[in-house]
Design a protein around this motif. Structure first.
Motif, short mmCIF file in Angstrom:
data_model
loop_
_atom_site.label_atom_id
_atom_site.label_comp_id
_atom_site.label_asym_id
_atom_site.label_seq_id
_atom_site.Cartn_x
_atom_site.Cartn_y
_atom_site.Cartn_z
N GLY A 18 0.81 -1.22 0.00
CA GLY A 18 0.00 0.00 0.00
C GLY A 18 0.84 1.27 0.00
O GLY A 18 0.31 2.36 -0.06
N CYS A 19 2.15 1.14 0.06
CA CYS A 19 3.00 2.32 0.17
C CYS A 19 3.47 2.82 -1.18
O CYS A 19 4.17 3.81 -1.26
N GLN A 20 3.16 2.06 -2.24
CA GLN A 20 3.64 2.50 -3.55
C GLN A 20 2.49 2.91 -4.42
O GLN A 20 1.34 2.75 -4.07
N GLY A 21 2.84 3.48 -5.57
CA GLY A 21 1.80 3.86 -6.50
C GLY A 21 1.75 5.35 -6.70
O GLY A 21 2.59 6.09 -6.18
N TRP A 22 0.74 5.80 -7.43
CA TRP A 22 0.71 7.19 -7.89
C TRP A 22 0.12 8.13 -6.86
O TRP A 22 -0.02 9.31 -7.10
N GLN A 23 -0.25 7.62 -5.68
CA GLN A 23 -0.82 8.50 -4.66
C GLN A 23 -0.37 8.01 -3.29
O GLN A 23 -1.16 7.52 -2.50
N SER A 24 0.92 8.15 -3.00
CA SER A 24 1.42 7.66 -1.72
C SER A 24 2.50 8.57 -1.17
O SER A 24 3.49 8.85 -1.84
N ALA A 25 2.30 8.98 0.07
CA ALA A 25 3.29 9.84 0.73
C ALA A 25 4.57 9.06 1.03
O ALA A 25 5.61 9.63 1.30
N LEU A 26 4.47 7.71 1.01
CA LEU A 26 5.66 6.90 1.30
C LEU A 26 6.40 6.54 0.02
O LEU A 26 7.35 5.76 0.06
N PRO A 28 7.77 9.00 -2.31
CA PRO A 28 7.96 10.39 -2.72
C PRO A 28 8.65 10.50 -4.08
O PRO A 28 9.59 9.76 -4.35
N ARG A 29 8.15 11.41 -4.90
CA ARG A 29 8.73 11.61 -6.24
C ARG A 29 9.16 13.05 -6.44
O ARG A 29 9.32 13.50 -7.57
N SER A 175 2.47 12.12 -3.44
CA SER A 175 3.79 11.78 -3.98
C SER A 175 4.66 13.01 -4.20
O SER A 175 5.87 12.89 -4.38
N LEU A 176 4.03 14.22 -4.21
CA LEU A 176 4.79 15.42 -4.53
C LEU A 176 4.84 16.44 -3.39
O LEU A 176 5.78 17.22 -3.29
N MET A 177 3.81 16.47 -2.55
CA MET A 177 3.73 17.57 -1.58
C MET A 177 2.74 17.21 -0.47
O MET A 177 1.85 16.41 -0.68
N GLY A 178 2.91 17.84 0.68
CA GLY A 178 1.96 17.64 1.77
C GLY A 178 0.68 18.41 1.51
O GLY A 178 0.54 19.09 0.49
N LYS A 179 -0.25 18.33 2.47
CA LYS A 179 -1.53 19.01 2.30
C LYS A 179 -1.39 20.52 2.48
O LYS A 179 -0.60 20.96 3.30
N GLN A 180 -2.18 21.27 1.73
CA GLN A 180 -2.28 22.70 1.99
C GLN A 180 -3.71 23.14 1.70
O GLN A 180 -4.28 22.81 0.66
N ASP A 181 -4.28 23.89 2.62
CA ASP A 181 -5.68 24.28 2.49
C ASP A 181 -5.89 25.37 1.44
O ASP A 181 -5.02 26.21 1.22
N LEU A 182 -7.07 25.35 0.82
CA LEU A 182 -7.53 26.42 -0.05
C LEU A 182 -8.64 27.11 0.72
O LEU A 182 -9.67 26.49 1.01
N ILE A 183 -8.41 28.36 1.08
CA ILE A 183 -9.31 29.05 2.01
C ILE A 183 -9.94 30.25 1.31
O ILE A 183 -9.23 31.04 0.70
N PRO A 184 -11.28 30.39 1.41
CA PRO A 184 -11.93 31.54 0.77
C PRO A 184 -11.36 32.85 1.31
O PRO A 184 -11.16 32.99 2.53
N GLY A 185 -11.07 33.78 0.41
CA GLY A 185 -10.60 35.11 0.84
C GLY A 185 -9.14 35.17 1.21
O GLY A 185 -8.68 36.15 1.79
N ASP A 195 10.43 14.93 -9.65
CA ASP A 195 11.80 14.66 -10.10
C ASP A 195 11.81 13.95 -11.45
O ASP A 195 12.69 14.17 -12.26
N ARG A 196 10.82 13.08 -11.63
CA ARG A 196 10.78 12.33 -12.89
C ARG A 196 9.41 12.49 -13.53
O ARG A 196 8.44 12.83 -12.87
N GLU A 197 9.35 12.21 -14.83
CA GLU A 197 8.05 12.28 -15.48
C GLU A 197 7.15 11.17 -14.95
O GLU A 197 7.63 10.13 -14.48
N GLY A 198 5.86 11.40 -15.01
CA GLY A 198 4.92 10.41 -14.51
C GLY A 198 3.58 11.06 -14.23
O GLY A 198 3.42 12.28 -14.41
N VAL A 199 2.64 10.25 -13.79
CA VAL A 199 1.31 10.75 -13.46
C VAL A 199 1.10 10.53 -11.98
O VAL A 199 1.29 9.43 -11.48
N TYR A 200 0.77 11.61 -11.27
CA TYR A 200 0.60 11.54 -9.82
C TYR A 200 -0.82 11.96 -9.49
O TYR A 200 -1.30 12.96 -10.01
N ARG A 201 -1.46 11.18 -8.62
CA ARG A 201 -2.85 11.50 -8.31
C ARG A 201 -2.95 12.24 -7.00
O ARG A 201 -2.17 11.98 -6.08
#
Ligand code: CUA
Length: 329
Positions: A18-26, A28-29, A175-185, A195-201
């Protein structure tokens, strides 16, 4: 003992799968995700060692316990001194561990939020339940808008401004970055790099309403020249597909833009190049004519609570409309 080892191997393999794939914080790409993963492994390592030590000492204490209660009036000065030294040392070690972990955490944060001017700046605006993506450029002719899929050049930092049009969302591409909120206003600034080409979800990580779970995003990292080709194609006027008559006669144009036509709505995603995206409805359905048709016919069935209303269509209009949208490459 052999079955014990086999069982452990199966357990570890299952856990790590479960640690690999296109959507995993473990997995990192990029440097930002790398900072988080490093921090995770440091904390996990230190805490595992401490936990093991506590369990070992506890087991020894239980194992060696003596029967009967000591008389509280009998004092043993030598033993009390020993206890004071041991407890004092452990308190000191605990404080050192906490301070060290805090220092690692601080250094990780610095790596994470260190942004600098890059060649590419995007503005992402969260909507219930999709992502508006603006590629900003000093030359307005080269600015353009798309939705739900971000294309970036691999190996290059990309600055992202995060905003929201309605409620709080959270941008998270593990795989690319931690969470960051989108806040109105308010505008938050992050930087991502693949680092490499690929598709990250990625996925909206802040509960934002009924379809929060269906608010996916893709980051597609290309080699530089491929990225430029994609960008030029997005900037360019689209090749008008055969029949736009049906689309332009429907209320679709009140909410959606197709650049180069009279459709200029800004409530929903820009559809100028929708046919070139991999998914529709923010990562909910793979792009295909059939799925486009199903979505247009009854969006509420696929994403209940979505803001896209049901529009009146004759049955013979559905296929040409889906074909038109699919043709918007
Ligand atoms: Cu947007 Cu959850």
């Amino acid at each position: 003992m052999r079955w014990c080892r086999a069982l452990a191997a199966i357990f570890v393999a299952a856990a790590l799968a479960g640690c690999q794939g296109w959507q995993s914080a473990l997995d990192p790409r990029g440097p930002k995700a790398g900072a988080i993963a490093d921090l995770f492994w440091i904390f996990l390592g230190v805490c595992t060692v401490l936990w093991a030590l506590v369990v070992i000492f506890l087991s020894v204490a239980i194992w060696r316990r003596r029967g009967g209660r000591p008389d509280p009036l009998v004092t043993n000065t030598a033993q009390e001194q020993r206890i004071t030294i041991v407890v004092g040392t452990l308190v000191g070690l605990t404080a050192i561990t906490l301070v060290t972990l805090t220092a690692f955490s601080y250094a990780g944060q610095r790596r994470l939020f260190d942004t600098h001017e890059g060649r590419i700046t995007l503005k992402i605006t969260g909507h219930q339940f999709w992502w508006e993506v603006n590629y900003e450029d000093p030359d307005p002719q080269r600015s353009f808008m798309t939705a739900n899929e971000i294309h970036i050049p691999a190996g290059e930092p990309v600055r992202i401004k995060l905003e929201s049009s309605d409620v709080i969302h959270s941008f998270w591409v593990p795989s690319l970055m931690g969470k960051q909120d989108l806040i109105p206003g308010r505008q938050n600034l992050i930087q991502i790099q693949a680092d490499r080409e690929g598709v990250y979800r990625g996925q909206c990580a802040e509960f934002c309403g009924w379809q929060h779970a269906h608010m996916g995003i893709l980051v597609i990292a290309h080699p530089k020249d491929e990225f430029e080709a994609w960008r030029n194609q997005q900037i360019s006027a689209r090749q008008p597909p055969e029949d736009e008559r049906i689309f332009l006669s429907k209320p679709c144009i009140m909410c959606h833009t197709v650049r180069g036509t009279s459709a200029g709505g800004t409530v929903g995603p820009d559809l100028t190049h929708i046919g070139s995206r991999q998914y529709i409805a923010a990562g909910t359905l793979p792009m295909s004519r059939g799925n486009l048709a199903a979505w247009i016919v009854d969006p509420q069935r696929i994403k209940p609570g979505v803001n896209m209303p049901l529009i009146k269509l004759d049955s013979e209009e559905v296929q040409p409309l889906a074909r038109y949208l699919e043709g918007l490459k």
